[in-house]
Design a protein around this motif. Structure first.
Motif, PDB file in Angstrom:
ATOM      1  N   ASP A  40     -78.929  -9.828 102.603  1.00 55.26           N
ATOM      2  CA  ASP A  40     -77.500  -9.532 102.508  1.00 55.26           C
ATOM      3  C   ASP A  40     -76.859 -10.645 101.676  1.00 55.26           C
ATOM      4  O   ASP A  40     -76.991 -11.829 102.002  1.00 55.26           O
ATOM      5  N   PRO A  41     -76.158 -10.295 100.565  1.00 53.56           N
ATOM      6  CA  PRO A  41     -75.566 -11.323  99.700  1.00 53.56           C
ATOM      7  C   PRO A  41     -74.666 -12.304 100.448  1.00 53.56           C
ATOM      8  O   PRO A  41     -74.563 -13.476 100.063  1.00 53.56           O
ATOM      9  N   SER A  42     -74.046 -11.854 101.519  1.00 52.26           N
ATOM     10  CA  SER A  42     -73.149 -12.718 102.287  1.00 52.26           C
ATOM     11  C   SER A  42     -73.895 -13.876 102.948  1.00 52.26           C
ATOM     12  O   SER A  42     -73.301 -14.913 103.253  1.00 52.26           O
ATOM     13  N   PHE A  43     -75.219 -13.679 103.174  1.00 51.37           N
ATOM     14  CA  PHE A  43     -76.007 -14.701 103.865  1.00 51.37           C
ATOM     15  C   PHE A  43     -77.136 -15.230 102.982  1.00 51.37           C
ATOM     16  O   PHE A  43     -78.141 -15.724 103.472  1.00 51.37           O
ATOM     17  N   ARG A  44     -76.955 -15.119 101.657  1.00 52.43           N
ATOM     18  CA  ARG A  44     -77.991 -15.562 100.717  1.00 52.43           C
ATOM     19  C   ARG A  44     -78.323 -17.040 100.904  1.00 52.43           C
ATOM     20  O   ARG A  44     -79.482 -17.443 100.869  1.00 52.43           O
ATOM     21  N   ASN A 262     -70.221 -23.159  82.460  1.00 48.71           N
ATOM     22  CA  ASN A 262     -70.657 -21.942  83.136  1.00 48.71           C
ATOM     23  C   ASN A 262     -71.363 -22.261  84.455  1.00 48.71           C
ATOM     24  O   ASN A 262     -71.150 -21.588  85.467  1.00 48.71           O
ATOM     25  N   ILE A 263     -72.205 -23.289  84.436  1.00 52.68           N
ATOM     26  CA  ILE A 263     -72.921 -23.683  85.656  1.00 52.68           C
ATOM     27  C   ILE A 263     -71.941 -24.100  86.736  1.00 52.68           C
ATOM     28  O   ILE A 263     -72.042 -23.671  87.899  1.00 52.68           O
ATOM     29  N   ALA A 264     -70.975 -24.944  86.371  1.00 51.61           N
ATOM     30  CA  ALA A 264     -70.002 -25.435  87.351  1.00 51.61           C
ATOM     31  C   ALA A 264     -69.173 -24.290  87.930  1.00 51.61           C
ATOM     32  O   ALA A 264     -68.992 -24.185  89.151  1.00 51.61           O
ATOM     33  N   VAL A 265     -68.691 -23.409  87.055  1.00 50.44           N
ATOM     34  CA  VAL A 265     -67.848 -22.288  87.491  1.00 50.44           C
ATOM     35  C   VAL A 265     -68.643 -21.307  88.352  1.00 50.44           C
ATOM     36  O   VAL A 265     -68.220 -20.935  89.455  1.00 50.44           O
ATOM     37  N   CYS A 266     -69.802 -20.890  87.857  1.00 48.77           N
ATOM     38  CA  CYS A 266     -70.583 -19.855  88.539  1.00 48.77           C
ATOM     39  C   CYS A 266     -71.102 -20.326  89.899  1.00 48.77           C
ATOM     40  O   CYS A 266     -71.026 -19.583  90.886  1.00 48.77           O
ATOM     41  N   GLN A 267     -71.603 -21.546  89.948  1.00 49.31           N
ATOM     42  CA  GLN A 267     -72.114 -22.047  91.225  1.00 49.31           C
ATOM     43  C   GLN A 267     -70.995 -22.230  92.248  1.00 49.31           C
ATOM     44  O   GLN A 267     -71.163 -21.915  93.432  1.00 49.31           O
ATOM     45  N   SER A 268     -69.856 -22.734  91.801  1.00 44.90           N
ATOM     46  CA  SER A 268     -68.726 -22.947  92.714  1.00 44.90           C
ATOM     47  C   SER A 268     -68.215 -21.627  93.284  1.00 44.90           C
ATOM     48  O   SER A 268     -67.966 -21.511  94.490  1.00 44.90           O
ATOM     49  N   LEU A 269     -68.069 -20.636  92.420  1.00 42.35           N
ATOM     50  CA  LEU A 269     -67.563 -19.339  92.868  1.00 42.35           C
ATOM     51  C   LEU A 269     -68.593 -18.610  93.730  1.00 42.35           C
ATOM     52  O   LEU A 269     -68.233 -17.937  94.700  1.00 42.35           O
ATOM     53  N   SER A 270     -69.867 -18.735  93.373  1.00 42.88           N
ATOM     54  CA  SER A 270     -70.919 -18.112  94.182  1.00 42.88           C
ATOM     55  C   SER A 270     -70.948 -18.700  95.583  1.00 42.88           C
ATOM     56  O   SER A 270     -71.133 -17.979  96.575  1.00 42.88           O
ATOM     57  N   ALA A 271     -70.746 -20.020  95.667  1.00 50.61           N
ATOM     58  CA  ALA A 271     -70.733 -20.686  96.972  1.00 50.61           C
ATOM     59  C   ALA A 271     -69.580 -20.197  97.839  1.00 50.61           C
ATOM     60  O   ALA A 271     -69.649 -20.236  99.078  1.00 50.61           O
ATOM     61  N   LYS A 272     -68.525 -19.727  97.201  1.00 56.95           N
ATOM     62  CA  LYS A 272     -67.371 -19.198  97.929  1.00 56.95           C
ATOM     63  C   LYS A 272     -67.525 -17.716  98.259  1.00 56.95           C
ATOM     64  O   LYS A 272     -66.616 -17.102  98.822  1.00 56.95           O
ATOM     65  N   GLY A 273     -68.679 -17.141  97.862  1.00 53.30           N
ATOM     66  CA  GLY A 273     -68.949 -15.745  98.216  1.00 53.30           C
ATOM     67  C   GLY A 273     -68.633 -14.727  97.143  1.00 53.30           C
ATOM     68  O   GLY A 273     -68.757 -13.522  97.376  1.00 53.30           O
ATOM     69  N   MET A 274     -68.229 -15.171  95.958  1.00 52.68           N
ATOM     70  CA  MET A 274     -67.896 -14.235  94.884  1.00 52.68           C
ATOM     71  C   MET A 274     -69.174 -13.653  94.288  1.00 52.68           C
ATOM     72  O   MET A 274     -70.145 -14.369  94.042  1.00 52.68           O
ATOM     73  N   LYS A 275     -69.209 -12.346  94.048  1.00 53.85           N
ATOM     74  CA  LYS A 275     -70.391 -11.675  93.524  1.00 53.85           C
ATOM     75  C   LYS A 275     -70.573 -11.988  92.043  1.00 53.85           C
ATOM     76  O   LYS A 275     -69.609 -12.229  91.316  1.00 53.85           O
ATOM     77  N   GLU A 276     -71.847 -11.951  91.596  1.00 48.82           N
ATOM     78  CA  GLU A 276     -72.165 -12.281  90.209  1.00 48.82           C
ATOM     79  C   GLU A 276     -71.423 -11.387  89.220  1.00 48.82           C
ATOM     80  O   GLU A 276     -70.887 -11.862  88.219  1.00 48.82           O
ATOM     81  N   GLU A 277     -71.396 -10.079  89.496  1.00 46.27           N
ATOM     82  CA  GLU A 277     -70.739  -9.163  88.558  1.00 46.27           C
ATOM     83  C   GLU A 277     -69.234  -9.427  88.466  1.00 46.27           C
ATOM     84  O   GLU A 277     -68.625  -9.265  87.407  1.00 46.27           O
ATOM     85  N   ASP A 278     -68.636  -9.859  89.575  1.00 45.69           N
ATOM     86  CA  ASP A 278     -67.199 -10.177  89.562  1.00 45.69           C
ATOM     87  C   ASP A 278     -66.924 -11.463  88.786  1.00 45.69           C
ATOM     88  O   ASP A 278     -65.914 -11.566  88.081  1.00 45.69           O
ATOM     89  N   ILE A 279     -67.828 -12.441  88.908  1.00 49.29           N
ATOM     90  CA  ILE A 279     -67.686 -13.685  88.147  1.00 49.29           C
ATOM     91  C   ILE A 279     -67.758 -13.384  86.650  1.00 49.29           C
ATOM     92  O   ILE A 279     -66.941 -13.860  85.864  1.00 49.29           O
ATOM     93  N   ALA A 280     -68.747 -12.569  86.275  1.00 44.07           N
ATOM     94  CA  ALA A 280     -68.938 -12.229  84.865  1.00 44.07           C
ATOM     95  C   ALA A 280     -67.705 -11.539  84.288  1.00 44.07           C
ATOM     96  O   ALA A 280     -67.251 -11.863  83.180  1.00 44.07           O
ATOM     97  N   LYS A 281     -67.150 -10.614  85.055  1.00 40.67           N
ATOM     98  CA  LYS A 281     -66.009  -9.841  84.576  1.00 40.67           C
ATOM     99  C   LYS A 281     -64.734 -10.677  84.515  1.00 40.67           C
ATOM    100  O   LYS A 281     -64.017 -10.667  83.503  1.00 40.67           O
TER     101      LYS A 281
END
Length: 348
Positions: A40-44, A262-281
């Motif tokens: 489950d992405p929420s508990f990755r 990109n690394i800083a933004v993507c990792q920070s947002l992923s840690a907050k639970g944001m999905k990869e496709e939403d980050i990209a968009k």
């Protein structure tokens, strides 16, 4: 690979996989499929762990044998370059722990071992052949690669001229024996080409030439990859190639800075639970870049990326004020990023 694809499509997930890969993008796409089916992405963060040679032994064992949290199974990925009959001390230690686990695996863990090459006479290969599933990911032949590129453009609603595809393929030494470029590089190029004219229905050679520059993009791509992997030898090789090809130093610094951002933004947002496709968009980052930026967090964190951006800014100032010549500044900042030894106070 066909058998693995069929099994995953049917929802059959084994517990032990050995991926022998010539193309990291290909093998990682199958790891992503396994992850999608069992986590489950929420508990990755609780159920996905990645290791390499020299990993914390206690954490490795705990990850392999521990129970999953808020889920039925956990995924452990172990990466190494080559597996021989005799290996360096760190690799041998990793293989010893893995071999012990493979002999009596947990029903709650999916282990994926990824390597570039393996000696099929080694005891590790023989054990895996007996206990698990082995898949080899070879780089596609030119004819298959041609069809794949055409298909990727068609997925985006456009056609592409034959000579334009030939130019894309020729822009880098993808099939070279020592090439570290994977199919993800071409996904990135395809995304950039499609952005030139979003209304275009056919991609022409002239459009492709505006984006691709033979060898240049690949060299900088491989440099940033070596930096985040802590591969000092790779950094030296790519710096030499960039200098040999007369690539402007400030162009290299700008590209590295974009990767770090990109690394800083993507990792920070992923840690907050944001999905990869939403980050990209939302942040206009290529989907493959998002996935790759998050995937390197085991070796290169958001904090490392922020420190790197600061170091790159200092290098830019040093060049523009004449304190350092361009090549020296680029080499120094790359060494600092690769070894994570920054002369200024690190960002907390």
């Amino acid at each position: 690979m066909k058998q693995l694809k069929a099994q995953l499509s049917s929802g059959i997930i084994g517990g032990l996989y050995l991926f022998i890969t010539e193309d990291k993008f290909l093998s990682d796409s199958y790891i992503a499929q396994i992850e999608k089916k069992i986590i489950d992405p929420s508990f990755r963060a609780l159920n996905y762990t990645e290791f390499s040679a020299g990993a914390d032994e206690e954490l490795l064992i705990r990850s392999l044998t521990g129970m999953p949290l808020m889920g039925d199974r956990r995924l452990v990925v172990c990466r190494t370059d080559d597996i021989k009959t005799k290996n360096d001390a760190k690799t041998e230690k990793l293989l010893d722990h893995l071999s012990e686990y493979i002999s009596a695996p947990s029903e709650y863990t999916v282990l994926v071992v990824v390597c570039k090459n393996i000696d099929k006479r080694s005891s590790f290969y023989k054990l895996f052949k007996e206990k698990g599933k082995i898949a080899e990911f070879k780089k596609p032949k030119r004819s298959d690669f041609y069809d794949w590129i055409a298909g990727e453009f068609q997925k985006r609603g456009v056609n592409i001229q034959r000579e334009a595809i030939n130019h894309i393929i020729s822009s880098v030494d993808y099939n070279g024996r020592e090439s570290e470029v994977d199919m993800g590089y071409f996904i990135n190029e395809i995304e950039k080409i499609c952005m030139i004219d979003p209304k275009a229905k056919t991609i022409t050679l002239d459009m492709v030439k505006k984006v691709t520059s033979p060898g240049v993009n690949a060299d900088i791509f491989k440099l940033t990859d070596a930096l985040t992997n802590g591969d000092m030898g790779g950094v030296h090789r790519q710096l030499y190639r960039l200098r040999y090809n007369n690539i402007p130093v400030l162009q290299s610094i700008s590209t590295i800075a974009t990767t770090m951002r990109n690394i800083a933004v993507c990792q920070s947002l992923s840690a907050k639970g944001m999905k990869e496709e939403d980050i990209a968009k939302e942040y206009s980052i290529n989907p493959y870049s998002v996935k790759n930026s998050i995937a390197v967090r085991g070796m290169f964190t958001a904090k490392d990326a922020l420190n790197s951006i600061k170091a790159l800014a200092n290098a830019d100032i040093a060049i523009k004020t004449g304190r350092e010549d361009e090549q020296t500044a680029l080499q120094n900042v790359c060494m600092a990023i690769c070894t994570k030894t920054f002369i200024f106070g690190e960002i907390n």
